[in-house]
Design a protein around this motif. Structure first.
Motif, PDB file in Angstrom:
ATOM      1  N   LEU A  11      37.696  37.533 -20.644  1.00 45.31           N
ATOM      2  CA  LEU A  11      38.233  38.729 -19.996  1.00 45.31           C
ATOM      3  C   LEU A  11      38.977  39.653 -20.959  1.00 45.31           C
ATOM      4  O   LEU A  11      38.771  40.877 -20.909  1.00 45.31           O
ATOM      5  N   PRO A  12      39.847  39.151 -21.847  1.00 45.11           N
ATOM      6  CA  PRO A  12      40.530  40.082 -22.755  1.00 45.11           C
ATOM      7  C   PRO A  12      39.562  40.871 -23.640  1.00 45.11           C
ATOM      8  O   PRO A  12      39.801  42.054 -23.923  1.00 45.11           O
ATOM      9  N   GLN A  13      38.480  40.233 -24.068  1.00 43.75           N
ATOM     10  CA  GLN A  13      37.541  40.952 -24.945  1.00 43.75           C
ATOM     11  C   GLN A  13      36.788  42.030 -24.180  1.00 43.75           C
ATOM     12  O   GLN A  13      36.577  43.129 -24.691  1.00 43.75           O
ATOM     13  N   ILE A  14      36.372  41.727 -22.951  1.00 44.42           N
ATOM     14  CA  ILE A  14      35.691  42.742 -22.142  1.00 44.42           C
ATOM     15  C   ILE A  14      36.614  43.936 -21.911  1.00 44.42           C
ATOM     16  O   ILE A  14      36.201  45.100 -21.995  1.00 44.42           O
ATOM     17  N   LEU A  15      37.879  43.664 -21.630  1.00 45.86           N
ATOM     18  CA  LEU A  15      38.833  44.733 -21.348  1.00 45.86           C
ATOM     19  C   LEU A  15      39.085  45.610 -22.569  1.00 45.86           C
ATOM     20  O   LEU A  15      39.290  46.818 -22.441  1.00 45.86           O
ATOM     21  N   GLN A  16      39.071  45.019 -23.769  1.00 45.01           N
ATOM     22  CA  GLN A  16      39.464  45.771 -24.955  1.00 45.01           C
ATOM     23  C   GLN A  16      38.291  46.360 -25.745  1.00 45.01           C
ATOM     24  O   GLN A  16      38.501  47.269 -26.555  1.00 45.01           O
ATOM     25  N   LEU A  17      37.082  45.860 -25.536  1.00 46.74           N
ATOM     26  CA  LEU A  17      35.942  46.423 -26.265  1.00 46.74           C
ATOM     27  C   LEU A  17      35.747  47.899 -25.908  1.00 46.74           C
ATOM     28  O   LEU A  17      35.986  48.315 -24.775  1.00 46.74           O
ATOM     29  N   PRO A  18      35.289  48.717 -26.846  1.00 46.29           N
ATOM     30  CA  PRO A  18      35.117  50.157 -26.578  1.00 46.29           C
ATOM     31  C   PRO A  18      34.113  50.409 -25.458  1.00 46.29           C
ATOM     32  O   PRO A  18      33.152  49.647 -25.272  1.00 46.29           O
ATOM     33  N   THR A  19      34.320  51.498 -24.751  1.00 44.59           N
ATOM     34  CA  THR A  19      33.393  51.869 -23.673  1.00 44.59           C
ATOM     35  C   THR A  19      32.018  52.222 -24.223  1.00 44.59           C
ATOM     36  O   THR A  19      31.024  52.201 -23.492  1.00 44.59           O
ATOM     37  N   ALA A  20      31.946  52.521 -25.511  1.00 46.09           N
ATOM     38  CA  ALA A  20      30.659  52.862 -26.127  1.00 46.09           C
ATOM     39  C   ALA A  20      29.681  51.704 -26.096  1.00 46.09           C
ATOM     40  O   ALA A  20      28.463  51.910 -26.215  1.00 46.09           O
ATOM     41  N   THR A  21      30.165  50.493 -25.896  1.00 46.82           N
ATOM     42  CA  THR A  21      29.259  49.346 -25.793  1.00 46.82           C
ATOM     43  C   THR A  21      28.453  49.386 -24.510  1.00 46.82           C
ATOM     44  O   THR A  21      27.402  48.753 -24.414  1.00 46.82           O
ATOM     45  N   GLY A  22      28.966  50.083 -23.495  1.00 42.98           N
ATOM     46  CA  GLY A  22      28.303  50.114 -22.194  1.00 42.98           C
ATOM     47  C   GLY A  22      28.855  49.086 -21.222  1.00 42.98           C
ATOM     48  O   GLY A  22      28.589  49.161 -20.017  1.00 42.98           O
ATOM     49  N   TYR A  23      29.633  48.138 -21.719  1.00 40.81           N
ATOM     50  CA  TYR A  23      30.231  47.123 -20.836  1.00 40.81           C
ATOM     51  C   TYR A  23      31.716  46.888 -21.141  1.00 40.81           C
ATOM     52  O   TYR A  23      32.436  46.336 -20.324  1.00 40.81           O
ATOM     53  N   GLY A  24      32.183  47.318 -22.318  1.00 39.96           N
ATOM     54  CA  GLY A  24      33.610  47.240 -22.613  1.00 39.96           C
ATOM     55  C   GLY A  24      34.379  48.286 -21.822  1.00 39.96           C
ATOM     56  O   GLY A  24      33.841  49.346 -21.476  1.00 39.96           O
ATOM     57  N   LEU A  25      35.652  47.988 -21.523  1.00 38.12           N
ATOM     58  CA  LEU A  25      36.449  48.896 -20.700  1.00 38.12           C
ATOM     59  C   LEU A  25      37.447  49.702 -21.525  1.00 38.12           C
ATOM     60  O   LEU A  25      38.136  50.560 -20.974  1.00 38.12           O
ATOM     61  N   GLY A  26      37.581  49.419 -22.815  1.00 42.52           N
ATOM     62  CA  GLY A  26      38.396  50.240 -23.701  1.00 42.52           C
ATOM     63  C   GLY A  26      39.871  50.297 -23.352  1.00 42.52           C
ATOM     64  O   GLY A  26      40.512  51.338 -23.547  1.00 42.52           O
ATOM     65  N   ARG A  27      40.427  49.219 -22.871  1.00 44.76           N
ATOM     66  CA  ARG A  27      41.829  49.211 -22.461  1.00 44.76           C
ATOM     67  C   ARG A  27      42.726  48.672 -23.580  1.00 44.76           C
ATOM     68  O   ARG A  27      42.277  47.950 -24.468  1.00 44.76           O
ATOM     69  N   SER A  28      44.013  48.991 -23.473  1.00 38.43           N
ATOM     70  CA  SER A  28      44.980  48.531 -24.468  1.00 38.43           C
ATOM     71  C   SER A  28      45.318  47.058 -24.246  1.00 38.43           C
ATOM     72  O   SER A  28      44.999  46.470 -23.201  1.00 38.43           O
ATOM     73  N   LEU A  29      45.985  46.477 -25.235  1.00 41.12           N
ATOM     74  CA  LEU A  29      46.406  45.082 -25.122  1.00 41.12           C
ATOM     75  C   LEU A  29      47.373  44.895 -23.965  1.00 41.12           C
ATOM     76  O   LEU A  29      47.326  43.890 -23.254  1.00 41.12           O
ATOM     77  N   LEU A  30      48.249  45.877 -23.746  1.00 36.60           N
ATOM     78  CA  LEU A  30      49.203  45.781 -22.642  1.00 36.60           C
ATOM     79  C   LEU A  30      48.485  45.754 -21.298  1.00 36.60           C
ATOM     80  O   LEU A  30      48.788  44.926 -20.435  1.00 36.60           O
ATOM     81  N   VAL A  31      47.533  46.662 -21.105  1.00 36.49           N
ATOM     82  CA  VAL A  31      46.770  46.677 -19.846  1.00 36.49           C
ATOM     83  C   VAL A  31      46.007  45.372 -19.683  1.00 36.49           C
ATOM     84  O   VAL A  31      45.938  44.809 -18.586  1.00 36.49           O
TER      85      VAL A  31
END
Length: 481
Positions: free
Chosen positions: A287-307
């Protein structure tokens, strides 16, 4: 340390203090996650050497947990609990004062040596609480492992973003001092002791097995799984384990009573613990990797570590809220049924995770469902263990069960790391884990939960009055060996 003429503290006070101690100790596992990518720069070390900051905690915890549990049965559980907390404080202070790699490794190892706090807390509860309160209390204490892990990431992310990184460890030291003071003031020492002589040979043998096994698992990806050192460590673990088992069976006061451990209820519960820990930790890796991966991947959510940390908080809260429900179900239907329910819920949560990973609310739902299942399962495990061992061996048995969870999380980390390193996609010059890799780990987590369900199905059934056959209020004379 507690006056003998003082009125015994209320059960609620003991439970709150011990559970708070469990949360603080489990915070140590996730405390450094925001710092892991920065450790080479902060400590002036290579990336490979910096990983010892994590590995040292894992190895120290694995070695200390069974040893501290046995010493608790022999010389006093509260005494060993306080020693563990002092090690936590000392280790945190060393880390807070560190600017280079070696003292950081030493400090993190001392923090890891405090891992026995949770099984010791469960064992103190068995000795001190009324039988009717024991199930709910031990379920809450067991769940504190997951709660601390869930709360640690957002707390550490805030501190890292807003303050100097050393504040993380000063905060840990402060929390350790608070818990130590509360234990001194409010938690009584049990008179239930085994006495006898400590099995130093058995402790050295088991420590060797664990260090070889966990070192090979945690470093195998870096060294290579077919590397001579990795294979040699696995082989050494097997050989020493066989020799250790032969010795323990012939030792009158063994570190681990293998005959008790081989009882069907204890053996299957420990096996289920390994599998459940594997499944639980998979969520923390994906879950942390999905949340932090860039949105450019198409599946990452590009969120900060805090979020990212805040998204994981509900899972810990659900885990704690589920613990009392776990105790009620165990009283009504037996802890075997509770463990099976937990396995089904975790399997369902990971099953949803295979298809629901494109929005924050979906990940909150998935992690909350998995957290609920873990709350049921972890709440039932102390009941299963304590329902099959004498009261004089409670700390050692619970410590061994905690050790099985540590082995499960280590294997989970190695397997997930291997999957994510092989299933990748290119993102410009970078290579990142693919969505198929995350889905495979989710499916594997669901499958492992179903394996735990099958294991739990072979546990003997328990009725309510059999749940803790040697409870604290039912033994007039402390056990002796």
């Amino acid at each position: 340390m507690s006056p003998t003429n003082a009125a015994p503290p209320r059960p609620n006070v003991v439970v709150v203090v011990l559970a708070f101690g469990g949360i603080v100790v489990s915070l140590m596992q996730t405390l450094v996650i925001p710092l892991v990518p920065r450790f080479p720069e902060l400590l002036g070390a290579s990336p490979a050497d910096a990983t010892w900051v994590i590995t040292s905690t894992l190895l120290a915890g694995a070695v200390a947990t069974p040893v501290v549990g046995r010493l608790g049965d022999m010389y006093g559980k509260r005494r060993m609990l306080l020693i563990s907390l002092v090690l936590l404080v000392v280790g945190s202070v060393i880390c807070a004062l560190s600017g280079t790699l070696l003292p950081m490794i030493v400090g993190r190892a001392l923090q890891g040596a405090a891992s026995g706090v949770i099984p010791l807390g469960i064992s103190i509860m068995r000795d001190e609480l009324p039988a009717e309160r024991l199930g709910a209390a031990t379920a809450v204490m067991s769940a504190s492992l997951g709660v601390g892990g869930s709360l640690g990431l957002p707390a550490s992310a805030v501190l890292v973003e807003k303050t100097d990184w050393h504040v993380l460890f000063w905060t840990a030291a402060g929390l350790g001092v608070v818990v130590t003071a509360l234990v001194v003031a409010l938690v009584p020492e049990s008179s239930v002791r085994t006495g006898g002589r400590f099995d130093f040979v058995g402790a050295a043998g088991l420590s060797t097995v664990l260090v070889c096994l966990l070192l090979a698992i945690s470093k195998g990806a870096d060294w290579g799984w077919t590397n001579g050192l990795t294979l040699g460590l696995f082989a050494a673990a097997v050989v020493v384990l066989l020799l250790w088992g032969w010795f323990e069976l012939r030792t009158r006061q063994a570190l681990v009573d293998l005959r008790t451990t081989a009882r069907r209820q204890v053996l299957l519960t420990n096996l289920a613990s390994v599998v459940f820990a594997f499944a639980m930790f998979a969520m923390s890796l994906v879950l942390p990797q999905i949340l932090q991966l860039p949105t450019a991947t198409g599946y990452g959510l590009g969120r900060s570590l805090l979020v990212t940390g805040l998204v994981l908080v509900p899972a810990g809260l659900v885990m704690m809220a589920t613990a009392p429900l776990s105790a009620r179900l165990s009283r009504a239907r037996g802890p075997k049924v509770t463990l099976m329910v937990g396995a089904v819920v975790v399997a369902a949560g990971y099953g949803l995770g295979v298809v629901l990973m494109s929005a924050i609310w979906q990940l909150v739902l998935v992690s909350g469902l998995i957290g609920a299942g873990i709350g049921f399962a972890y709440g039932s495990m102390p009941a299963l263990i304590m329902g099959a061992v004498p009261v004089s061996e409670t700390a050692a048995a619970n410590s061994l069960n905690t050790l099985m969870r540590a082995i499960g999380t280590s294997v989970s980390s190695a397997v997930a790391g291997m999957i994510l390193s092989h299933l990748t996609v290119s993102l410009g010059p970078a290579v990142v884990p693919s969505q198929d890799g995350f889905r495979l780990i989710m499916a594997l987590g669901s499958g492992m939960a179903l394996v735990a369900l099958v294991i739990a199905a072979f546990l003997p059934g328990q009725r309510r009055h059999q749940e803790f056959p040697l409870g604290p209020r039912e033994e007039a004379v402390p056990a002796a060996r």
